[in-house]
Design a protein around this motif. Structure first.
Motif, PDB file in Angstrom:
ATOM      1  N   PRO A  15      51.471  46.195  43.942  1.00 52.24           N
ATOM      2  CA  PRO A  15      51.399  44.821  43.448  1.00 52.24           C
ATOM      3  C   PRO A  15      52.837  44.434  43.486  1.00 52.24           C
ATOM      4  O   PRO A  15      53.766  44.951  43.055  1.00 52.24           O
ATOM      5  N   SER A  16      53.086  42.862  43.935  1.00 50.50           N
ATOM      6  CA  SER A  16      54.439  42.405  43.742  1.00 50.50           C
ATOM      7  C   SER A  16      54.268  41.692  42.399  1.00 50.50           C
ATOM      8  O   SER A  16      55.282  41.100  42.225  1.00 50.50           O
ATOM      9  N   SER A  17      53.344  41.579  41.845  1.00 55.42           N
ATOM     10  CA  SER A  17      53.438  40.759  40.638  1.00 55.42           C
ATOM     11  C   SER A  17      52.217  41.541  39.692  1.00 55.42           C
ATOM     12  O   SER A  17      51.719  42.697  39.830  1.00 55.42           O
ATOM     13  N   LEU A  18      51.998  40.928  38.488  1.00 52.06           N
ATOM     14  CA  LEU A  18      51.096  41.590  37.414  1.00 52.06           C
ATOM     15  C   LEU A  18      49.544  41.558  37.896  1.00 52.06           C
ATOM     16  O   LEU A  18      48.904  42.115  36.867  1.00 52.06           O
ATOM     17  N   SER A  19      49.205  41.146  39.169  1.00 49.78           N
ATOM     18  CA  SER A  19      47.917  41.182  39.509  1.00 49.78           C
ATOM     19  C   SER A  19      47.622  42.471  39.893  1.00 49.78           C
ATOM     20  O   SER A  19      48.152  42.888  40.937  1.00 49.78           O
ATOM     21  N   TRP A  20      46.565  43.014  39.212  1.00 52.33           N
ATOM     22  CA  TRP A  20      46.421  44.737  39.946  1.00 52.33           C
ATOM     23  C   TRP A  20      44.855  44.794  39.566  1.00 52.33           C
ATOM     24  O   TRP A  20      44.164  44.275  38.579  1.00 52.33           O
ATOM     25  N   ARG A 158      39.263  51.503  27.972  1.00 49.52           N
ATOM     26  CA  ARG A 158      39.076  50.882  29.378  1.00 49.52           C
ATOM     27  C   ARG A 158      40.355  49.547  29.534  1.00 49.52           C
ATOM     28  O   ARG A 158      40.047  48.848  28.421  1.00 49.52           O
ATOM     29  N   VAL A 159      40.965  49.354  30.285  1.00 49.73           N
ATOM     30  CA  VAL A 159      42.016  48.174  30.452  1.00 49.73           C
ATOM     31  C   VAL A 159      41.568  47.427  31.736  1.00 49.73           C
ATOM     32  O   VAL A 159      41.087  47.960  32.581  1.00 49.73           O
ATOM     33  N   ALA A 160      41.860  46.323  31.508  1.00 47.16           N
ATOM     34  CA  ALA A 160      41.662  45.208  32.457  1.00 47.16           C
ATOM     35  C   ALA A 160      42.558  44.219  32.636  1.00 47.16           C
ATOM     36  O   ALA A 160      42.890  43.497  31.601  1.00 47.16           O
ATOM     37  N   GLY A 161      43.512  43.990  33.619  1.00 51.95           N
ATOM     38  CA  GLY A 161      44.656  42.704  33.851  1.00 51.95           C
ATOM     39  C   GLY A 161      43.983  41.390  33.835  1.00 51.95           C
ATOM     40  O   GLY A 161      43.108  41.199  34.693  1.00 51.95           O
ATOM     41  N   ALA A 162      44.705  40.631  32.938  1.00 54.80           N
ATOM     42  CA  ALA A 162      44.179  39.166  33.108  1.00 54.80           C
ATOM     43  C   ALA A 162      44.464  38.707  34.429  1.00 54.80           C
ATOM     44  O   ALA A 162      43.694  37.591  34.662  1.00 54.80           O
ATOM     45  N   VAL A 176      34.053  28.275  36.050  1.00 54.84           N
ATOM     46  CA  VAL A 176      34.077  29.094  34.975  1.00 54.84           C
ATOM     47  C   VAL A 176      35.604  29.295  34.739  1.00 54.84           C
ATOM     48  O   VAL A 176      35.913  29.217  33.636  1.00 54.84           O
ATOM     49  N   LEU A 177      36.544  29.500  35.669  1.00 51.59           N
ATOM     50  CA  LEU A 177      38.059  29.663  35.356  1.00 51.59           C
ATOM     51  C   LEU A 177      38.402  28.376  34.548  1.00 51.59           C
ATOM     52  O   LEU A 177      39.058  28.370  33.604  1.00 51.59           O
ATOM     53  N   ALA A 178      37.940  27.305  34.954  1.00 53.66           N
ATOM     54  CA  ALA A 178      38.516  25.815  34.405  1.00 53.66           C
ATOM     55  C   ALA A 178      37.921  25.991  32.785  1.00 53.66           C
ATOM     56  O   ALA A 178      38.585  25.404  31.946  1.00 53.66           O
ATOM     57  N   LEU A 179      36.527  26.268  32.644  1.00 55.29           N
ATOM     58  CA  LEU A 179      36.267  26.535  31.390  1.00 55.29           C
ATOM     59  C   LEU A 179      36.813  27.285  30.306  1.00 55.29           C
ATOM     60  O   LEU A 179      37.037  27.075  29.306  1.00 55.29           O
ATOM     61  N   LEU A 180      37.338  28.385  30.974  1.00 52.71           N
ATOM     62  CA  LEU A 180      38.012  29.489  29.907  1.00 52.71           C
ATOM     63  C   LEU A 180      39.149  29.083  29.950  1.00 52.71           C
ATOM     64  O   LEU A 180      39.753  29.639  29.016  1.00 52.71           O
ATOM     65  N   GLY A 181      39.906  28.217  30.616  1.00 50.99           N
ATOM     66  CA  GLY A 181      41.160  27.707  30.458  1.00 50.99           C
ATOM     67  C   GLY A 181      40.844  26.294  28.995  1.00 50.99           C
ATOM     68  O   GLY A 181      42.174  26.013  28.744  1.00 50.99           O
ATOM     69  N   PRO A 206      52.847  26.992  34.221  1.00 51.73           N
ATOM     70  CA  PRO A 206      53.283  26.832  35.510  1.00 51.73           C
ATOM     71  C   PRO A 206      54.264  28.132  35.884  1.00 51.73           C
ATOM     72  O   PRO A 206      55.208  28.340  35.308  1.00 51.73           O
ATOM     73  N   ASP A 207      54.175  28.653  37.180  1.00 49.07           N
ATOM     74  CA  ASP A 207      54.777  29.513  37.804  1.00 49.07           C
ATOM     75  C   ASP A 207      54.644  30.954  36.817  1.00 49.07           C
ATOM     76  O   ASP A 207      55.719  31.649  36.886  1.00 49.07           O
ATOM     77  N   GLY A 208      53.925  31.004  35.958  1.00 46.00           N
ATOM     78  CA  GLY A 208      53.564  31.934  35.216  1.00 46.00           C
ATOM     79  C   GLY A 208      52.516  32.868  35.191  1.00 46.00           C
ATOM     80  O   GLY A 208      51.825  32.451  36.058  1.00 46.00           O
ATOM     81  N   PRO A 209      52.560  34.153  34.555  1.00 50.74           N
ATOM     82  CA  PRO A 209      51.258  35.093  34.911  1.00 50.74           C
ATOM     83  C   PRO A 209      50.375  34.571  34.058  1.00 50.74           C
ATOM     84  O   PRO A 209      50.543  33.721  32.844  1.00 50.74           O
ATOM     85  N   ALA A 210      49.123  35.057  34.252  1.00 51.65           N
ATOM     86  CA  ALA A 210      47.849  34.603  33.378  1.00 51.65           C
ATOM     87  C   ALA A 210      47.895  35.266  31.910  1.00 51.65           C
ATOM     88  O   ALA A 210      48.467  36.413  31.970  1.00 51.65           O
TER      89      ALA A 210
END
Length: 298
Positions: A15-20, A158-162, A176-181, A206-210
């Motif tokens: 991955p090129s970012s923290l998304s995996w 068990r691990v899961a990436g944000a 759902v994403l909006a509510l979790l925010g 802004p421009d940052g990881p989850a």
């Protein structure tokens, strides 16, 4: 440093970012799963037993690689961080705890894990414990787990990436994403830190990881008490959808810890849980040393 433990199967690009997801995690295994050789492991053990000495070059090299794993994936797994024999010997638990604390303090200051002020805990099965622990975040910057003795069977962390969870929900359930925010209540009375946490579960700058903060049982139990509003149908559904995404095979990756293995997790980037396990009879029960670290107090 030996890194012979590798997955030789064809894998997707890194991955090129923290998304995996789990495929990308396997592709980047050398960045988060580190395997010191026997001599290096022995040197780490010896260096940790010499408080006040200059940092050992082996530890300095390993620390740099752990930082890389934390930066890219949000966690790092060090095999044989300590020799397996001392870690498994219950007589050595106090010494192992002291030596582990000396090394991992480079990542932050050790902070209390509960209202009693305990700085360390050895996790073991106790009456009433759940068979499985759902995904959650501890209330600290880094969670450190050092396996003193594994279970007879099972008991994976068990691990899961944000970031991956965020991306899945953005594509499948933006509502759902909006509510979790939005902010959610987590009642932590009697535990270390703030007695009430009011924060989003999943959000991005802004421009940052989850980033994430989640405790499934706590957030559900906290609603409707102490003047706090109950969960409406939309919020109940949002938690259910989040739990479903977390438990998908492509989201959740099991990390099995052997005796002497260390796992360090950045809580703001990675949620974690524990799979069911079968214990051996005492005195061979599963035992895992847990430390909490905070960067800002280091």
């Amino acid at each position: 440093m030996d890194t012979s433990s590798r997955d030789n199967a064809p894998t997707p690009p890194l991955p090129s970012s923290l998304s995996w997801d789990t495929d990308r995690l396997r592709a980047g295994r050398d960045l988060w799963c580190l395997a010191p050789g026997d001599q290096d492991s022995d040197r780490l053990w010896a260096a940790a037993g010499r408080p006040g000495d200059e940092p050992d070059p082996v530890w300095e090299a390993l620390r740099s690689r752990v930082r890389t794993g934390l930066d890219v994936f949000g966690f790092a797994h060090v095999r044989r961080f300590f020799p397996a024999e001392p870690a498994a010997d219950l007589v050595q638990e106090k010494e192992v705890t002291e030596r582990a604390a000396r090394l991992v303090r480079d990542f932050g200051a050790i902070v209390p894990q509960n209202g009693d002020g305990d700085l360390t805990q050895v996790l073991r099965r106790r009456p009433g414990d759940p068979e499985e622990i759902g995904f959650h975040c501890d209330t600290c910057d880094f969670l450190v787990l050092l396996c003193l003795r594994p279970a007879a069977e099972g008991g994976a962390t068990r691990v899961a990436g944000a970031q991956h969870i965020h991306d899945v929900l953005a594509a499948e359930r933006p509502d759902v994403l909006a509510l979790l925010g939005e902010k959610w209540y987590f009642d932590r009375a009697g535990r270390a830190g703030a007695p009430l946490v009011h924060t989003p579960i999943l959000t991005t700058a802004p421009d940052g990881p989850a980033t994430c903060y989640y405790q499934s049982r706590t957030v559900r139990a906290s609603a409707g008490h102490g003047g706090r509003p109950p969960l409406d149908a939309a919020r109940v559904e949002a938690l259910d959808v989040l739990d479903e995404v977390l438990n998908r095979p492509e989201t959740a990756h099991p990390v099995m810890l052997a005796s002497g293995d260390l796992l360090i997790i950045r809580n703001s980037r990675v949620m974690h849980g524990r799979s069911p396990f079968t214990d051996a009879p005492e005195p061979l029960h599963r035992r895992v040393l847990r430390l909490w670290l905070d960067e800002e107090t280091a």
